[in-house]
Design a protein around this motif. Structure first.
Motif, PDB file in Angstrom:
ATOM      1  N   TYR A 205       0.819  -1.260   0.012  1.00 21.27           N
ATOM      2  CA  TYR A 205      -0.009  -0.049  -0.099  1.00 21.27           C
ATOM      3  C   TYR A 205       0.999   1.189   0.014  1.00 21.27           C
ATOM      4  O   TYR A 205       0.437   2.333  -0.790  1.00 21.27           O
ATOM      5  CB  TYR A 205      -0.947  -0.051   1.282  1.00 21.27           C
ATOM      6  CG  TYR A 205      -1.785   1.314   1.303  1.00 21.27           C
ATOM      7  CD1 TYR A 205      -2.772   1.560   0.429  1.00 21.27           C
ATOM      8  CD2 TYR A 205      -1.451   2.243   2.347  1.00 21.27           C
ATOM      9  CE1 TYR A 205      -3.747   2.742   0.729  1.00 21.27           C
ATOM     10  CE2 TYR A 205      -2.240   3.314   2.579  1.00 21.27           C
ATOM     11  CZ  TYR A 205      -3.263   3.477   1.848  1.00 21.27           C
ATOM     12  OH  TYR A 205      -3.944   4.636   1.701  1.00 21.27           O
ATOM     13  N   MET A 206       1.797   1.200   0.668  1.00 24.60           N
ATOM     14  CA  MET A 206       2.903   2.250   0.900  1.00 24.60           C
ATOM     15  C   MET A 206       3.983   2.440  -0.208  1.00 24.60           C
ATOM     16  O   MET A 206       4.984   3.232   0.015  1.00 24.60           O
ATOM     17  CB  MET A 206       3.418   2.510   2.318  1.00 24.60           C
ATOM     18  CG  MET A 206       2.390   2.633   3.274  1.00 24.60           C
ATOM     19  SD  MET A 206       1.593   4.299   3.350  1.00 24.60           S
ATOM     20  CE  MET A 206       2.966   5.436   3.354  1.00 24.60           C
ATOM     21  N   TYR A 207       4.040   1.403  -1.093  1.00 25.10           N
ATOM     22  CA  TYR A 207       5.415   1.359  -1.880  1.00 25.10           C
ATOM     23  C   TYR A 207       5.265   2.732  -2.967  1.00 25.10           C
ATOM     24  O   TYR A 207       6.366   2.978  -3.238  1.00 25.10           O
ATOM     25  CB  TYR A 207       5.115   0.019  -2.769  1.00 25.10           C
ATOM     26  CG  TYR A 207       6.662  -0.540  -3.112  1.00 25.10           C
ATOM     27  CD1 TYR A 207       6.832  -1.360  -2.235  1.00 25.10           C
ATOM     28  CD2 TYR A 207       6.986  -0.162  -4.186  1.00 25.10           C
ATOM     29  CE1 TYR A 207       8.112  -1.846  -2.394  1.00 25.10           C
ATOM     30  CE2 TYR A 207       8.415  -0.655  -4.448  1.00 25.10           C
ATOM     31  CZ  TYR A 207       8.905  -1.504  -3.666  1.00 25.10           C
ATOM     32  OH  TYR A 207      10.115  -2.136  -3.810  1.00 25.10           O
ATOM     33  N   ASP A 208       4.465   3.442  -3.223  1.00 27.29           N
ATOM     34  CA  ASP A 208       4.441   4.526  -3.721  1.00 27.29           C
ATOM     35  C   ASP A 208       5.173   5.610  -2.889  1.00 27.29           C
ATOM     36  O   ASP A 208       6.029   6.461  -3.563  1.00 27.29           O
ATOM     37  CB  ASP A 208       3.114   5.445  -4.387  1.00 27.29           C
ATOM     38  CG  ASP A 208       2.221   5.464  -2.893  1.00 27.29           C
ATOM     39  OD1 ASP A 208       2.275   4.586  -2.150  1.00 27.29           O
ATOM     40  OD2 ASP A 208       1.411   6.493  -3.065  1.00 27.29           O
ATOM     41  N   LYS A 209       5.036   5.701  -1.721  1.00 26.66           N
ATOM     42  CA  LYS A 209       5.867   6.436  -0.679  1.00 26.66           C
ATOM     43  C   LYS A 209       7.485   6.105  -0.775  1.00 26.66           C
ATOM     44  O   LYS A 209       8.224   7.015  -0.764  1.00 26.66           O
ATOM     45  CB  LYS A 209       5.313   6.510   0.646  1.00 26.66           C
ATOM     46  CG  LYS A 209       3.770   6.914   0.774  1.00 26.66           C
ATOM     47  CD  LYS A 209       3.521   8.534   0.212  1.00 26.66           C
ATOM     48  CE  LYS A 209       2.223   9.115   0.743  1.00 26.66           C
ATOM     49  NZ  LYS A 209       1.298   8.307   0.050  1.00 26.66           N
ATOM     50  N   ARG A 210       7.630   4.890  -0.802  1.00 24.68           N
ATOM     51  CA  ARG A 210       8.994   4.217  -0.835  1.00 24.68           C
ATOM     52  C   ARG A 210       9.705   4.831  -2.190  1.00 24.68           C
ATOM     53  O   ARG A 210      10.765   5.290  -2.170  1.00 24.68           O
ATOM     54  CB  ARG A 210       8.997   2.808  -0.837  1.00 24.68           C
ATOM     55  CG  ARG A 210      10.539   2.303  -1.188  1.00 24.68           C
ATOM     56  CD  ARG A 210      10.241   0.706  -1.097  1.00 24.68           C
ATOM     57  NE  ARG A 210      11.428  -0.129  -1.568  1.00 24.68           N
ATOM     58  CZ  ARG A 210      12.364  -0.317  -0.790  1.00 24.68           C
ATOM     59  NH1 ARG A 210      12.515   0.217   0.652  1.00 24.68           N
ATOM     60  NH2 ARG A 210      13.758  -0.843  -1.250  1.00 24.68           N
ATOM     61  N   MET A 211       8.984   4.881  -3.255  1.00 20.87           N
ATOM     62  CA  MET A 211       9.639   5.195  -4.515  1.00 20.87           C
ATOM     63  C   MET A 211       9.625   6.954  -4.568  1.00 20.87           C
ATOM     64  O   MET A 211      10.749   7.390  -5.117  1.00 20.87           O
ATOM     65  CB  MET A 211       8.584   4.787  -5.774  1.00 20.87           C
ATOM     66  CG  MET A 211       8.376   3.309  -5.911  1.00 20.87           C
ATOM     67  SD  MET A 211       9.986   2.264  -5.631  1.00 20.87           S
ATOM     68  CE  MET A 211      10.825   3.124  -6.924  1.00 20.87           C
ATOM     69  N   MET A 212       8.783   7.629  -3.842  1.00 21.19           N
ATOM     70  CA  MET A 212       8.875   8.970  -3.799  1.00 21.19           C
ATOM     71  C   MET A 212      10.367   9.237  -2.858  1.00 21.19           C
ATOM     72  O   MET A 212      11.058  10.173  -3.070  1.00 21.19           O
ATOM     73  CB  MET A 212       7.733   9.430  -3.068  1.00 21.19           C
ATOM     74  CG  MET A 212       6.684   9.714  -3.821  1.00 21.19           C
ATOM     75  SD  MET A 212       4.863   9.893  -3.213  1.00 21.19           S
ATOM     76  CE  MET A 212       5.198  11.796  -2.494  1.00 21.19           C
ATOM     77  N   SER A 213      10.468   8.650  -1.828  1.00 20.00           N
ATOM     78  CA  SER A 213      11.576   8.729  -1.001  1.00 20.00           C
ATOM     79  C   SER A 213      12.951   8.371  -1.725  1.00 20.00           C
ATOM     80  O   SER A 213      13.591   8.877  -1.698  1.00 20.00           O
ATOM     81  CB  SER A 213      11.778   7.934   0.431  1.00 20.00           C
ATOM     82  OG  SER A 213      11.012   8.493   1.339  1.00 20.00           O
TER      83      SER A 213
END
Length: 318
Positions: A205-213
Protein backbone atom coordinates in the motif's frame (compact mmCIF):
# COMPACT_ATOMS: atom_id res chain seq x y z
CA UNK A 1 29.35 23.44 28.37
CA UNK A 2 27.35 20.51 27.09
CA UNK A 3 28.20 17.32 29.00
CA UNK A 4 25.23 15.16 28.04
CA UNK A 5 26.42 12.20 26.03
CA UNK A 6 23.05 10.88 24.83
CA UNK A 7 19.59 12.27 24.27
CA UNK A 8 16.69 9.91 23.67
CA UNK A 9 14.32 11.53 21.17
CA UNK A 10 10.72 10.31 21.35
CA UNK A 11 8.16 11.08 18.69
CA UNK A 12 4.68 11.07 20.26
CA UNK A 13 1.40 11.22 18.35
CA UNK A 14 -1.66 9.45 19.77
CA UNK A 15 -0.01 6.96 22.15
CA UNK A 16 -1.79 7.09 25.55
CA UNK A 17 0.15 7.61 28.80
CA UNK A 18 0.26 3.89 29.62
CA UNK A 19 2.15 3.15 26.39
CA UNK A 20 4.69 5.96 26.54
CA UNK A 21 4.87 5.36 30.29
CA UNK A 22 6.10 1.83 29.57
CA UNK A 23 8.98 3.25 27.54
CA UNK A 24 9.80 5.88 30.16
CA UNK A 25 9.72 3.29 32.96
CA UNK A 26 12.11 1.09 31.00
CA UNK A 27 14.45 4.09 30.74
CA UNK A 28 14.12 4.78 34.47
CA UNK A 29 15.12 1.17 35.16
CA UNK A 30 18.44 1.54 33.33
CA UNK A 31 21.60 1.24 35.39
CA UNK A 32 22.86 4.54 33.95
CA UNK A 33 21.30 7.43 35.84
CA UNK A 34 23.12 10.35 34.23
CA UNK A 35 24.91 11.14 30.94
CA UNK A 36 21.53 11.09 29.17
CA UNK A 37 18.19 12.84 29.09
CA UNK A 38 14.96 12.64 27.12
CA UNK A 39 13.22 14.94 24.66
CA UNK A 40 9.59 14.22 23.74
CA UNK A 41 7.68 16.01 20.98
CA UNK A 42 3.96 15.55 20.40
CA UNK A 43 2.95 15.76 16.73
CA UNK A 44 -0.09 17.99 17.29
CA UNK A 45 -1.95 18.95 20.43
CA UNK A 46 -4.93 16.58 20.20
CA UNK A 47 -3.24 13.95 22.37
CA UNK A 48 -0.82 16.20 24.28
CA UNK A 49 0.69 14.64 27.39
CA UNK A 50 0.12 15.84 30.94
CA UNK A 51 3.33 17.52 32.05
CA UNK A 52 2.66 16.45 35.66
CA UNK A 53 2.72 12.83 34.42
CA UNK A 54 6.12 13.38 32.81
CA UNK A 55 7.47 14.89 36.02
CA UNK A 56 6.94 11.56 37.85
CA UNK A 57 9.96 10.04 36.09
CA UNK A 58 13.40 10.34 37.76
CA UNK A 59 15.27 11.92 34.85
CA UNK A 60 15.12 15.15 32.92
CA UNK A 61 12.43 15.29 30.23
CA UNK A 62 12.05 18.22 27.85
CA UNK A 63 8.58 18.22 26.34
CA UNK A 64 7.20 20.19 23.39
CA UNK A 65 3.87 20.19 21.59
CA UNK A 66 4.34 20.90 17.88
CA UNK A 67 1.91 21.67 15.05
CA UNK A 68 0.78 18.45 13.41
CA UNK A 69 3.13 17.85 10.46
CA UNK A 70 3.78 14.11 10.49
CA UNK A 71 6.34 11.66 11.80
CA UNK A 72 9.38 12.73 9.81
CA UNK A 73 8.89 16.46 10.42
CA UNK A 74 8.69 15.65 14.14
CA UNK A 75 11.89 13.62 13.90
CA UNK A 76 13.64 16.60 12.33
CA UNK A 77 12.26 18.93 15.00
CA UNK A 78 13.57 16.61 17.72
CA UNK A 79 16.96 16.55 16.04
CA UNK A 80 16.98 20.36 15.96
CA UNK A 81 16.20 20.46 19.70
CA UNK A 82 19.02 18.07 20.58
CA UNK A 83 22.30 19.26 22.09
CA UNK A 84 23.95 16.00 23.21
CA UNK A 85 26.89 14.24 21.62
CA UNK A 86 24.66 11.34 20.50
CA UNK A 87 20.97 10.97 19.73
CA UNK A 88 18.69 7.95 19.71
CA UNK A 89 15.20 7.90 18.14
CA UNK A 90 12.57 5.84 19.96
CA UNK A 91 8.94 5.17 19.11
CA UNK A 92 6.62 6.18 21.96
CA UNK A 93 5.11 2.69 22.15
CA UNK A 94 8.40 0.75 22.36
CA UNK A 95 10.67 -0.03 25.31
CA UNK A 96 14.07 -1.23 26.46
CA UNK A 97 14.51 -4.84 27.58
CA UNK A 98 16.81 -5.26 30.56
CA UNK A 99 18.62 -2.58 32.49
CA UNK A 100 21.95 -2.19 30.71
CA UNK A 101 21.04 -1.13 27.16
CA UNK A 102 21.87 2.55 27.54
CA UNK A 103 25.06 1.66 29.40
CA UNK A 104 26.22 -0.50 26.49
CA UNK A 105 25.41 2.24 23.99
CA UNK A 106 27.40 4.78 26.00
CA UNK A 107 30.34 2.38 26.33
CA UNK A 108 30.33 1.86 22.56
CA UNK A 109 30.27 5.63 22.05
CA UNK A 110 33.54 6.13 23.95
CA UNK A 111 35.52 5.52 20.76
CA UNK A 112 33.48 8.29 19.03
CA UNK A 113 31.88 6.28 16.20
CA UNK A 114 29.47 8.11 13.93
CA UNK A 115 26.85 5.36 14.34
CA UNK A 116 26.31 2.59 16.87
CA UNK A 117 23.91 -0.06 15.60
CA UNK A 118 22.44 -3.02 17.45
CA UNK A 119 19.95 -5.73 16.49
CA UNK A 120 16.59 -5.55 18.23
CA UNK A 121 13.43 -7.50 19.03
CA UNK A 122 10.09 -7.17 17.30
CA UNK A 123 7.13 -8.30 19.39
CA UNK A 124 4.48 -10.37 17.62
CA UNK A 125 0.74 -10.31 18.26
CA UNK A 126 1.00 -13.06 20.89
CA UNK A 127 3.72 -11.30 22.85
CA UNK A 128 6.61 -13.38 21.56
CA UNK A 129 9.87 -11.72 20.56
CA UNK A 130 11.34 -12.08 17.08
CA UNK A 131 15.05 -11.40 16.65
CA UNK A 132 15.62 -8.68 14.06
CA UNK A 133 19.21 -8.36 12.77
CA UNK A 134 20.97 -5.03 12.60
CA UNK A 135 19.74 -3.19 9.51
CA UNK A 136 19.43 0.13 7.72
CA UNK A 137 15.64 -0.07 7.42
CA UNK A 138 14.52 1.04 10.89
CA UNK A 139 15.98 3.58 13.31
CA UNK A 140 15.37 1.19 16.22
CA UNK A 141 18.42 0.26 18.28
CA UNK A 142 20.80 2.87 16.90
CA UNK A 143 22.53 5.99 18.14
CA UNK A 144 24.04 8.68 15.93
CA UNK A 145 26.78 11.21 16.59
CA UNK A 146 24.93 14.48 16.33
CA UNK A 147 27.87 16.46 14.90
CA UNK A 148 28.22 13.87 12.13
CA UNK A 149 24.55 14.31 11.19
CA UNK A 150 24.87 18.09 11.19
CA UNK A 151 28.13 18.18 9.23
CA UNK A 152 26.64 16.01 6.49
CA UNK A 153 23.11 17.49 6.53
CA UNK A 154 21.55 14.11 7.23
CA UNK A 155 17.85 14.54 7.91
CA UNK A 156 14.51 12.79 7.44
CA UNK A 157 12.61 13.56 4.27
CA UNK A 158 8.93 14.51 4.48
CA UNK A 159 7.51 11.35 2.92
CA UNK A 160 5.21 9.56 5.35
CA UNK A 161 6.40 6.12 6.53
CA UNK A 162 9.47 6.05 4.29
CA UNK A 163 11.16 9.25 5.46
CA UNK A 164 13.64 7.11 7.37
CA UNK A 165 15.07 5.82 4.08
CA UNK A 166 17.07 8.96 3.27
CA UNK A 167 18.22 9.44 6.85
CA UNK A 168 19.40 5.89 7.41
CA UNK A 169 20.90 5.33 3.97
CA UNK A 170 23.01 8.47 4.25
CA UNK A 171 23.93 7.82 7.89
CA UNK A 172 25.28 4.38 7.04
CA UNK A 173 26.94 5.24 3.71
CA UNK A 174 28.69 8.56 4.38
CA UNK A 175 30.99 7.01 6.97
CA UNK A 176 32.95 3.85 7.70
CA UNK A 177 33.12 4.72 11.39
CA UNK A 178 30.29 2.46 12.58
CA UNK A 179 30.21 0.23 15.67
CA UNK A 180 28.02 -2.87 15.64
CA UNK A 181 26.95 -4.52 18.88
CA UNK A 182 25.60 -8.05 19.05
CA UNK A 183 23.20 -7.90 22.00
CA UNK A 184 19.52 -6.99 21.79
CA UNK A 185 17.96 -4.65 24.30
CA UNK A 186 15.44 -2.61 22.29
CA UNK A 187 11.91 -3.94 21.69
CA UNK A 188 9.67 -2.80 18.85
CA UNK A 189 6.45 -3.53 20.71
CA UNK A 190 3.26 -4.78 19.12
CA UNK A 191 0.62 -2.06 18.95
CA UNK A 192 -2.70 -2.93 17.33
CA UNK A 193 -3.36 0.77 16.73
CA UNK A 194 -0.10 1.50 14.92
CA UNK A 195 -0.35 2.40 11.25
CA UNK A 196 1.74 -0.54 10.10
CA UNK A 197 -0.39 -3.05 12.06
CA UNK A 198 -3.87 -1.79 11.15
CA UNK A 199 -3.65 -2.26 7.38
CA UNK A 200 -3.00 -5.60 5.69
CA UNK A 201 -0.38 -5.45 2.94
CA UNK A 202 0.83 -2.16 4.33
CA UNK A 203 4.17 -2.47 2.54
CA UNK A 204 2.48 -2.75 -0.84
CA UNK A 205 0.00 0.00 0.00
CA UNK A 206 2.83 2.41 0.89
CA UNK A 207 5.20 1.41 -1.92
CA UNK A 208 4.47 4.62 -3.82
CA UNK A 209 5.83 6.53 -0.81
CA UNK A 210 8.93 4.35 -0.89
CA UNK A 211 9.53 5.34 -4.51
CA UNK A 212 8.97 9.01 -3.68
CA UNK A 213 11.64 8.75 -0.97
CA UNK A 214 13.90 6.97 -3.45
CA UNK A 215 13.48 9.88 -5.85
CA UNK A 216 14.38 12.39 -3.13
CA UNK A 217 17.48 10.45 -2.11
CA UNK A 218 18.61 9.95 -5.73
CA UNK A 219 18.43 13.70 -6.35
CA UNK A 220 20.26 14.35 -3.08
CA UNK A 221 23.12 12.03 -4.01
CA UNK A 222 23.39 13.71 -7.41
CA UNK A 223 23.56 17.13 -5.72
CA UNK A 224 26.26 15.82 -3.40
CA UNK A 225 28.22 14.70 -6.48
CA UNK A 226 28.55 11.20 -5.02
CA UNK A 227 28.26 9.14 -8.18
CA UNK A 228 29.55 6.06 -6.35
CA UNK A 229 26.77 6.18 -3.78
CA UNK A 230 24.17 7.22 -6.34
CA UNK A 231 24.94 4.20 -8.52
CA UNK A 232 24.91 1.84 -5.55
CA UNK A 233 21.57 3.17 -4.32
CA UNK A 234 19.95 3.31 -7.76
CA UNK A 235 20.86 -0.28 -8.57
CA UNK A 236 19.60 -1.39 -5.18
CA UNK A 237 16.25 0.35 -5.47
CA UNK A 238 15.57 -0.94 -9.01
CA UNK A 239 16.48 -4.51 -8.09
CA UNK A 240 14.43 -4.50 -4.90
CA UNK A 241 11.40 -3.09 -6.76
CA UNK A 242 11.77 -5.80 -9.41
CA UNK A 243 11.99 -8.59 -6.84
CA UNK A 244 9.21 -7.17 -4.66
CA UNK A 245 6.79 -6.71 -7.55
CA UNK A 246 7.22 -10.35 -8.58
CA UNK A 247 6.69 -11.71 -5.07
CA UNK A 248 3.83 -13.85 -3.87
CA UNK A 249 2.88 -11.13 -1.39
CA UNK A 250 2.22 -8.69 -4.20
CA UNK A 251 0.27 -11.38 -6.01
CA UNK A 252 -2.08 -11.68 -3.03
CA UNK A 253 -2.40 -7.94 -2.29
CA UNK A 254 -5.50 -5.93 -3.33
CA UNK A 255 -5.18 -5.05 -7.03
CA UNK A 256 -5.59 -1.32 -6.39
CA UNK A 257 -2.59 -1.40 -4.03
CA UNK A 258 -0.49 -3.19 -6.61
CA UNK A 259 -1.51 -0.84 -9.41
CA UNK A 260 -0.64 2.21 -7.33
CA UNK A 261 2.75 0.73 -6.44
CA UNK A 262 3.60 -0.27 -10.01
CA UNK A 263 2.61 3.14 -11.31
CA UNK A 264 5.03 4.75 -8.85
CA UNK A 265 7.82 2.37 -9.89
CA UNK A 266 7.17 3.18 -13.56
CA UNK A 267 7.40 6.91 -12.84
CA UNK A 268 10.71 6.37 -11.06
CA UNK A 269 12.05 4.27 -13.94
CA UNK A 270 11.17 6.92 -16.49
CA UNK A 271 13.41 9.35 -14.61
CA UNK A 272 16.32 7.06 -13.81
CA UNK A 273 16.35 4.08 -16.17
CA UNK A 274 18.98 5.55 -18.48
CA UNK A 275 21.30 6.15 -15.51
CA UNK A 276 20.68 2.62 -14.27
CA UNK A 277 21.54 1.09 -17.64
CA UNK A 278 24.79 3.06 -17.92
CA UNK A 279 26.08 1.40 -14.74
CA UNK A 280 28.41 -1.55 -15.32
CA UNK A 281 26.29 -4.65 -15.97
CA UNK A 282 28.51 -6.94 -13.91
CA UNK A 283 28.06 -4.59 -10.94
CA UNK A 284 24.29 -4.71 -11.39
CA UNK A 285 24.27 -8.50 -11.74
CA UNK A 286 26.41 -8.95 -8.63
CA UNK A 287 24.10 -6.67 -6.64
CA UNK A 288 21.13 -8.72 -7.78
CA UNK A 289 22.76 -11.94 -6.62
CA UNK A 290 23.66 -10.32 -3.31
CA UNK A 291 20.03 -9.34 -2.77
CA UNK A 292 18.90 -12.92 -3.27
CA UNK A 293 21.46 -14.38 -0.88
CA UNK A 294 21.41 -11.81 1.91
CA UNK A 295 18.14 -9.92 1.84
CA UNK A 296 15.50 -11.95 0.01
CA UNK A 297 14.06 -15.43 0.25
CA UNK A 298 12.52 -15.39 -3.19
CA UNK A 299 13.41 -14.26 -6.67
CA UNK A 300 11.69 -13.90 -10.04
CA UNK A 301 12.01 -16.97 -12.24
CA UNK A 302 13.36 -14.74 -15.02
CA UNK A 303 16.34 -13.84 -12.84
CA UNK A 304 18.51 -10.79 -13.45
CA UNK A 305 18.00 -10.96 -17.21
CA UNK A 306 14.29 -10.34 -16.75
CA UNK A 307 14.77 -6.80 -15.41
CA UNK A 308 14.90 -5.12 -18.83
CA UNK A 309 11.64 -6.70 -19.99
CA UNK A 310 10.03 -5.91 -16.64
CA UNK A 311 10.97 -2.24 -17.04
CA UNK A 312 9.63 -2.20 -20.62
CA UNK A 313 6.31 -3.70 -19.51
CA UNK A 314 5.87 -1.36 -16.55
CA UNK A 315 6.64 1.80 -18.48
CA UNK A 316 4.38 0.73 -21.37
CA UNK A 317 1.48 -0.13 -19.03
CA UNK A 318 1.70 2.81 -16.65
Amino acid sequence: MNNIRLQILINHYHEPPDLIGRLLRSIAEQTVKDDFNVIIASDGDEYALDRAFLETFPFNIRYSVLPHRGTQATHNALLDMATADYVMFCDADDCFKGADGISKLLDAAKSEPDVVSVPFYAENKDGGLIKIPTNTIWVHGKIFRRAYLLENNIRFDDISAHGEMSFLWLAFHLTDNIRYLGERFYVWKWNEESTTRKRDYYGVYMYDKRMMSADILSKDLIRRERADLYHDFLVGIVISAYIDSKSERWGNAPPEYVEKAKRAIAEFLRRYRSDYERIDKNFRRNRYNAFLTTKRTYGPSEGFDGIAEWMDDLCATF
